[in-house]
Motif scaffolding. Structure first.
Motif, mmCIF file in Angstrom:
data_model
loop_
_atom_site.group_PDB
_atom_site.id
_atom_site.type_symbol
_atom_site.label_atom_id
_atom_site.label_comp_id
_atom_site.label_asym_id
_atom_site.label_seq_id
_atom_site.Cartn_x
_atom_site.Cartn_y
_atom_site.Cartn_z
ATOM 1 N N LEU A 129 0.911 -1.142 0.063
ATOM 2 C CA LEU A 129 -0.115 0.035 -0.067
ATOM 3 C C LEU A 129 0.766 1.216 -0.071
ATOM 4 C CD1 LEU A 129 -3.094 0.644 -0.054
ATOM 5 C CD2 LEU A 129 -2.798 0.925 2.246
ATOM 6 N N MET A 130 1.997 1.291 0.732
ATOM 7 C CA MET A 130 3.063 2.551 0.754
ATOM 8 C C MET A 130 3.438 2.684 -0.768
ATOM 9 S SD MET A 130 4.073 4.742 2.907
ATOM 10 C CE MET A 130 5.327 5.786 2.814
ATOM 11 N N LYS A 131 3.910 1.871 -1.210
ATOM 12 C CA LYS A 131 4.426 1.891 -2.709
ATOM 13 C C LYS A 131 3.220 2.328 -3.582
ATOM 14 C CE LYS A 131 7.623 -2.105 -2.645
ATOM 15 N NZ LYS A 131 8.139 -3.324 -3.324
ATOM 16 N N LEU A 132 1.897 2.109 -3.490
ATOM 17 C CA LEU A 132 0.847 2.462 -4.353
ATOM 18 C C LEU A 132 0.816 4.083 -3.969
ATOM 19 C CD1 LEU A 132 -1.023 1.754 -6.532
ATOM 20 C CD2 LEU A 132 -2.715 1.113 -4.681
ATOM 21 N N VAL A 133 0.733 4.222 -2.625
ATOM 22 C CA VAL A 133 0.398 5.839 -2.390
ATOM 23 C C VAL A 133 1.830 6.651 -2.813
ATOM 24 C CG1 VAL A 133 0.476 7.451 -0.208
ATOM 25 C CG2 VAL A 133 -0.920 5.409 -0.210
#
Length: 350
Positions: A129-133
């Protein structure tokens, strides 16, 4: 829903009225295997990234993205600030409109707790999720800097203390790590407007007590005039997720239930599931149809091949005296259309 010993997401079982589940499903939208249920569900879908409801700052990031059926139907609800309980495996269905709303809020001075809190059950989900954000954040960094941070157990939480003290807009955290940060007072939820539970079916099973504390802190913030939006994303509809939907309804938050698969929609709708393991399938089918299932009912028998379909049709007509229509891949189209018309003309049993 599967058996569970989890207490209601409300503090006690008395918090949730048995009638609230029916109130969630006033409107039902079915579109390409996507089910949306709730009160006053927005009808106009998002068909393009140039939709005027999406902040233009997201345009560069979304140019190469193909809008999926769930996103097309759900984005309008999230953009309108509606609370939602989602059953899907698509982070885009809530993250894109959430970031759009963050951009619409404009400049926020540094310092203070997060504006959007994304709870994850474990480190792998948080890293993804952090990579997507970050991929979103980098695409509009020059327009409106949105700072993000991910904290989890064993991930060097102390190194994140200074970042949290300076303030971030998006905080991704596991429930235990977030509670430790709140106890150390390196962050708070005073200005948090968006609570997202990613992997809700797992969090409600593994971290229910921790979630209760976080939920209480989110809803009891001193800034009572701030907008609040609650979203949950799970891979399946469980008893705990159902309780959470009831809790939102009990809080008069008018949640929208969005389900991306027919099997999970059947579980949500309370469709009765009976599993039989039989050596003699013909005999078992005959017993089912001669019993309660076959009385004044329409029954669909799914088979694995054309030959099996024709065998079942012959068996039902010759041995069971049941009227049967067989549809299979090599059947001429004219016959299929004739059977469809005949099926629809039959009087539906009450």
């Amino acid at each position: 829903p599967p058996a569970s010993n989890i207490a209601d997401i409300g503090e006690t079982s008395d918090d949730v009225d048995d009638s609230v589940v029916a109130q969630v499903t006033d409107d039902v939208i079915y579109d390409d295997s996507v089910y949306l249920m709730g009160r006053a569900v927005p009808r106009r879908p998002v068909v393009s990234v140039d939709d005027d409801r999406i902040n233009p700052g997201l345009g560069p990031r979304l140019r190469s993205h193909t809008i999926q059926p769930m996103e097309r139907r759900l984005w309008p609800s999230v953009l309108a600030g509606r609370n939602a309980v989602l059953v899907a495996d698509d982070e885009y269905c809530y993250l894109t409109p959430l970031l759009s709303r963050l951009l619409d809020m404009g400049y926020r001075p540094p310092g203070g707790g997060p504006v959007a809190l994304l709870l994850v059950p474990f480190q792998p989900a948080g890293c993804s999720l952090m990579k997507l954000v970050e991929s979103y954040r980098l695409s509009f960094a020059n327009r409106s800097p949105i700072r993000s941070c991910f904290i989890y157990g064993g991930g060097g939480e102390e190194r994140m203390d200074s970042l949290l003290l300076n303030g971030v807009e998006i905080l991704i955290a596991t429930p235990p790590a977030l509670l430790r940060a709140l106890d150390k007072r390196v962050t708070d939820l005073a200005r948090c407007s968006f609570l997202t539970v990613h992997g809700a079916d797992i969090i409600f099973e593994v971290f229910l007590k921790e979630f209760h504390r976080i939920k209480d802190s989110f809803y009891s913030s001193s800034l009572r005039n701030k907008p609040r939006q609650t979203l949950s994303l799970s891979s399946k509809w469980t008893l705990a997720v159902d309780n959470f939907a009831c809790f939102l309804q009990w809080m008069s938050l008018r949640p929208i239930v969005a389900i991306a698969t027919r099997s999970e929609a059947a579980i949500y709708g309370g469709v009765k599931h009976i599993v039989h393991a039989a050596v003699d399938r013909d005999r078992q089918l005959r017993e089912l149809l001669d019993g309660e299932m076959g009385v004044s009912s329409y029954v669909v028998v799914a088979t694995g091949s054309d030959s099996a379909t024709q065998h079942v049709r012959r068996f039902l007509r010759e041995c069971c005296a049941h009227d049967a229509v067989a549809v299979y891949s090599t059947l001429p189209r004219d016959y299929i259309e004739e059977y469809e018309v005949d099926w629809r003309r039959r009087e539906k049993p009450s």
